[in-house]
Design an enzyme around this catalytic site. Structure first.
Site, mmCIF file in Angstrom:
data_model
loop_
_atom_site.group_PDB
_atom_site.id
_atom_site.type_symbol
_atom_site.label_atom_id
_atom_site.label_comp_id
_atom_site.label_asym_id
_atom_site.label_seq_id
_atom_site.Cartn_x
_atom_site.Cartn_y
_atom_site.Cartn_z
ATOM 1 N N ASP A 80 44.894 44.761 38.793
ATOM 2 C CA ASP A 80 43.443 44.948 38.907
ATOM 3 C C ASP A 80 43.136 46.010 39.972
ATOM 4 O O ASP A 80 43.763 46.045 41.028
ATOM 5 C CB ASP A 80 42.767 43.622 39.278
ATOM 6 C CG ASP A 80 41.266 43.646 39.020
ATOM 7 O OD1 ASP A 80 40.815 42.983 38.074
ATOM 8 O OD2 ASP A 80 40.543 44.346 39.778
ATOM 9 N N ILE A 81 42.156 46.846 39.691
ATOM 10 C CA ILE A 81 41.794 47.927 40.603
ATOM 11 C C ILE A 81 41.141 47.392 41.879
ATOM 12 O O ILE A 81 41.143 48.072 42.910
ATOM 13 C CB ILE A 81 40.856 48.928 39.864
ATOM 14 C CG1 ILE A 81 40.924 50.302 40.497
ATOM 15 C CG2 ILE A 81 39.426 48.411 39.789
ATOM 16 C CD1 ILE A 81 40.271 51.394 39.638
ATOM 17 N N GLU A 105 32.626 41.550 32.936
ATOM 18 C CA GLU A 105 32.207 42.939 33.127
ATOM 19 C C GLU A 105 32.708 43.854 32.027
ATOM 20 O O GLU A 105 32.019 44.795 31.635
ATOM 21 C CB GLU A 105 32.774 43.486 34.450
ATOM 22 C CG GLU A 105 32.124 42.960 35.703
ATOM 23 C CD GLU A 105 32.879 43.419 36.947
ATOM 24 O OE1 GLU A 105 33.635 44.413 36.875
ATOM 25 O OE2 GLU A 105 32.713 42.767 37.982
ATOM 26 N N VAL A 106 33.938 43.640 31.616
ATOM 27 C CA VAL A 106 34.560 44.571 30.674
ATOM 28 C C VAL A 106 34.649 43.898 29.298
ATOM 29 O O VAL A 106 35.270 42.833 29.166
ATOM 30 C CB VAL A 106 35.961 44.993 31.160
ATOM 31 C CG1 VAL A 106 36.587 45.978 30.169
ATOM 32 C CG2 VAL A 106 35.882 45.610 32.563
ATOM 33 N N ASN A 112 36.866 35.253 32.014
ATOM 34 C CA ASN A 112 35.407 35.241 31.994
ATOM 35 C C ASN A 112 34.928 35.600 30.589
ATOM 36 O O ASN A 112 35.392 36.573 30.001
ATOM 37 C CB ASN A 112 34.863 36.255 33.006
ATOM 38 C CG ASN A 112 35.161 35.845 34.438
ATOM 39 O OD1 ASN A 112 34.997 34.685 34.809
ATOM 40 N ND2 ASN A 112 35.622 36.787 35.251
ATOM 41 N N HIS A 145 40.251 39.795 28.246
ATOM 42 C CA HIS A 145 41.315 39.901 29.247
ATOM 43 C C HIS A 145 41.454 38.589 29.991
ATOM 44 O O HIS A 145 40.492 37.822 30.120
ATOM 45 C CB HIS A 145 41.050 41.051 30.228
ATOM 46 C CG HIS A 145 39.694 41.024 30.859
ATOM 47 N ND1 HIS A 145 38.562 41.440 30.198
ATOM 48 C CD2 HIS A 145 39.282 40.592 32.077
ATOM 49 C CE1 HIS A 145 37.509 41.296 30.998
ATOM 50 N NE2 HIS A 145 37.922 40.777 32.136
ATOM 51 N N HIS A 201 42.869 37.077 33.679
ATOM 52 C CA HIS A 201 43.287 37.392 35.040
ATOM 53 C C HIS A 201 44.447 36.473 35.427
ATOM 54 O O HIS A 201 44.402 35.270 35.158
ATOM 55 C CB HIS A 201 42.160 37.131 36.036
ATOM 56 C CG HIS A 201 40.911 37.927 35.821
ATOM 57 N ND1 HIS A 201 40.540 38.966 36.645
ATOM 58 C CD2 HIS A 201 39.937 37.840 34.883
ATOM 59 C CE1 HIS A 201 39.387 39.477 36.235
ATOM 60 N NE2 HIS A 201 38.992 38.808 35.168
#
Ligand code: 5GP
Length: 120
Positions: A34-35, A100-101, A92, A105, A107
């Site tokens: 993760d960024i 958000e994206v 999420n 995905h 985590h």
């Protein structure tokens, strides 16, 4: 049917259009750091397919992709050395969860005691 927007950032990572710090890849999934990490280890695992969230992934993805994706999650955590100390996975989905994206995905968090499951 959920509409998938293939201009999202993770679609670009999948196509190799923007870089990522890759942790794992196989035929079904890619995992990358993760960024903006929220733990010493914070990796995102994404399926190689056009799914917005867990909702359409669980409803519409072929069984071999669902199986391959979750095997990739386990393989990524193992490769990162997280099995002994343990780790947390989180997905999420939608607005209430602050997704958000819009590419499904999961985590993976680890590398320290992660505390209680939800902060508030
Ligand atoms: P969400 O809130 O959708 O579950 O999580 C999206 C995650 O993607 C966030 O933790 C955020 O830091 C991460 N992220 C957003 N843009 C990028 C990016 O360009 N590269 C990487 N590696 N992570 C990103």
């Amino acid at each position: 049917m959920t509409t998938y927007d293939d201009t999202n950032i993770f679609a670009k990572i999948l196509r190799g259009e923007i870089p990522c710090n890759k942790a794992y890849e196989d035929d079904f999934a890619v995992a990358f750091h993760d960024i903006n990490p929220q733990a010493p280890v914070h990796v995102l695992v994404i399926p190689k397919g056009p799914y917005v969230s867990l909702a359409d992934f669980s409803a519409d993805a072929p069984p071999e992709l669902i199986t391959g994706f979750y095997r990739a999650v386990g393989a990524t955590a193992k490769q990162l050395g997280l099995e002994e100390g343990g780790y947390r996975t989180l997905t999420n989905t939608g607005a209430d969860a602050h997704q958000e994206v819009p590419h499904f995905h999961l985590h993976i968090f680890g590398g320290r005691d992660l505390g209680p499951m939800l902060v508030r």
